[in-house]
Design an enzyme around this catalytic site. Structure first.
Site, short mmCIF file in Angstrom:
data_model
loop_
_atom_site.label_atom_id
_atom_site.label_comp_id
_atom_site.label_asym_id
_atom_site.label_seq_id
_atom_site.Cartn_x
_atom_site.Cartn_y
_atom_site.Cartn_z
N CYS A 136 -53.20 19.91 79.86
CA CYS A 136 -52.98 19.78 78.43
C CYS A 136 -53.59 20.94 77.65
CB CYS A 136 -53.56 18.48 77.90
SG CYS A 136 -55.32 18.31 78.20
N GLY A 164 -48.56 21.78 78.22
CA GLY A 164 -48.16 20.38 78.41
C GLY A 164 -46.90 20.07 77.66
N ASN A 186 -58.98 18.14 77.48
CA ASN A 186 -58.32 18.99 78.47
C ASN A 186 -59.22 19.02 79.70
OD1 ASN A 186 -56.93 20.92 79.93
ND2 ASN A 186 -57.81 22.63 78.80
N GLY A 187 -58.71 18.56 80.83
CA GLY A 187 -59.50 18.55 82.05
C GLY A 187 -59.28 17.27 82.83
N TYR A 205 -52.12 32.20 85.93
CA TYR A 205 -50.87 31.57 85.53
C TYR A 205 -50.94 30.72 84.26
CZ TYR A 205 -46.92 28.30 85.64
OH TYR A 205 -45.83 27.54 85.29
#
Length: 486
Positions: A16, A42, A117-118, A258
């Site tokens: 995310c 996301g 996020n994670g 990436y």
């Protein structure tokens, strides 16, 4: 339904992106713009929560930011000068609206909204303990564990309750939290997932990547340090807390390879420049005689430029991408499915026919994408197809917020380079070495010190304990023993 992008189906996917705004007249509108810039992190769902000084307001929806947050009535329904938002690709919790963030709860101290996020690697263990103590969960997201830990903490102030909660969790987290007292932004002690701070006049902004600051016209101030909590009060005061003491950062190395957009700055390094440097190092380590260097769009482009510049082989666009096709279309049969993959990407036949080409991609996961690409180049008449990968072989699963297949499904876990060559039918596949990747990042991977990055997907060297994963392994072993006894 099928995805019309065959080159995205076999990628590692970030969980995310998060974006928060404190003290802005049109906070939710700014958040919506910021989330547009983070859409690559996301595409499954998006949400925004705002606070108007009295009440919290939330709008969450499945799908992209566009179509859900580009309508005036939606933004008008999110009033207030403080707001945070989230774009999601699930790695923990099923795909459903109840797991879309920001998550919101009414605590004893007032409203509490959180965007994460994670991935919390001991979430299942904590969840079981909390349920035994009477907690009632409304989602299957690991993020909700943090809310319950805050709610049940015995500390007095909300800040102390929040810190107490964070000290109980393992894994990776960058968080934006909204409370009646203000906004909190923080990173885990290892800084595995990114988070930056910017300003727009008197407004303070937090975001997963600097590109989101650029899009809303904000100035980049700095990176939130690993283990740091930054608090922005309602009157604009900014305070920094470091409750974890000395930390040994290990940010995710794949952000550079990436995940992040190439126009972002991650840990004070240009993502675009690093990817070009990775391509150049790849050319030094894995040279080949060829006519053209061709990127697999879009993520392979910067590394391909670096490879071409270092090797002297011309850079060309041998795969053309259409930007005007929707994400999915109705699939009436296998034949149409096969044809559909060319709607977004097609071989540049006039360029490729009879040529020796070097394809540059960022990674090989299951290998199914690489097989399709090589086949496409063969059908276009390429004389030789060589693959050069801008990361080491992905041999291990990620448990820090990246959607990774089970280890047994990773091609590099099952096969050596020779076996991968037979599988994807390339004339030669080669990967950058782990030492070469560190070198491209301006670092040296040393055996006598802790790695500077989290590179567990390549090396298996996980920087934290993996409580839930270890519990699964033990459970599976006990089940096998029980079967043998029976």
């Amino acid at each position: 339904m099928i995805t019309t992008n065959p080159f995205d189906d076999d990628k590692l996917r970030e969980e995310c992106g998060i974006f928060g705004v404190s003290r802005a007249e049109t906070a939710s509108a700014i958040v919506a713009l910021g989330l547009h810039a983070l859409q690559h992190r996301g595409q499954e769902a998006a949400g925004i929560t705002s606070w108007d000084g009295h009440d919290f307001h939330t709008h969450r929806a499945m799908g992209h930011v566009a179509g859900n947050f580009d309508r005036d009535e939606v933004i008008r329904g999110l009033p207030g000068d403080t707001a945070c938002g989230h774009v999601r690709y699930s790695t923990t919790g099923e795909t459903s609206l109840r797991n879309v963030q920001p998550l919101y709860a009414e605590l004893n101290s007032g409203g509490f909204a959180i965007a994460h996020n994670g991935n919390i690697s001991n979430a299942m263990k904590l969840r079981r303990e909390l349920i035994r103590r009477g907690s009632i969960f409304q989602s299957t997201s690991d993020t909700e564990v943090i809310i319950h830990l805050v709610a049940t903490s015995s500390y007095r102030t909300l800040l102390d309750k929040f810190i107490d909660a964070l000290k109980q969790v393992e894994g990776a987290y960058s968080l934006i939290v909204m409370t009646p007292e203000g906004m909190i932004a923080c990173r885990d002690p290892l800084g595995i997932r990114p988070l930056v701070m910017g300003t727009l006049g008197e407004t303070t902004i937090f975001a997963s990547e600097t590109v989101a600051l650029d899009v809303v016209g904000a100035d980049y101030v700095r990176t939130i340090d690993p283990g740091e909590l930054v608090i922005v009060t309602n009157d604009g005061q900014i305070r920094s807390h470091r409750p974890f003491g000395d930390t040994h950062p290990r940010p995710c190395i794949f952000e550079h390879v990436y995940f992040s957009r190439p126009d972002s700055i991650i840990d004070n390094s240009s993502v675009y420049s690093v990817r070009k440097a990775i391509g150049a190092q790849l050319a030094i380590e894995n040279p080949v005689e060829a006519d053209y260097v061709i990127p697999v769009p879009d993520s392979g482009v910067p590394a391909a430029i670096g490879y071409a510049q270092q090797s002297g082989i011309p850079f060309e666009l041998g795969i053309i991408r259409s930007h005007y096709i929707g994400r999915t279309f109705i699939q009436p049969g296998d034949k149409v499915r096969h044809l559909g993959v060319k709607l977004k990407h097609n071989a540049n036949r006039a360029l490729i026919k009879g040529k020796r080409i070097v394809l540059i991609d960022d990674s090989i996961v299951r290998g199914t994408t690489s097989l399709k690409i090589v086949q496409m180049m063969r059908e276009a008449g390429a004389a030789e197809v060589h693959m050069r990968i801008a990361s080491p072989p992905t041999k291990h699963s990620c448990f820090y917020g990246v959607d990774t297949p089970e280890r047994t499904k990773l091609l590099a876990h099952k096969l050596d380079v020779g076996g991968m060559q037979d599988f994807i039918h390339a004339d030669s596949p080669s990967f950058i070495s782990i030492d070469g990747l560190y070198k491209a990042l301006g670092e040296a991977k040393r055996a006598d010190i802790r790695p500077q990055y989290c590179d567990a997907c390549f090396t298996g060297d996980y920087p934290t304990t993996l409580t839930d994963q270890d519990d699964v392994v033990v459970t599976n072993q006990l089940e096998l023993l029980a079967e043998r006894v029976v």
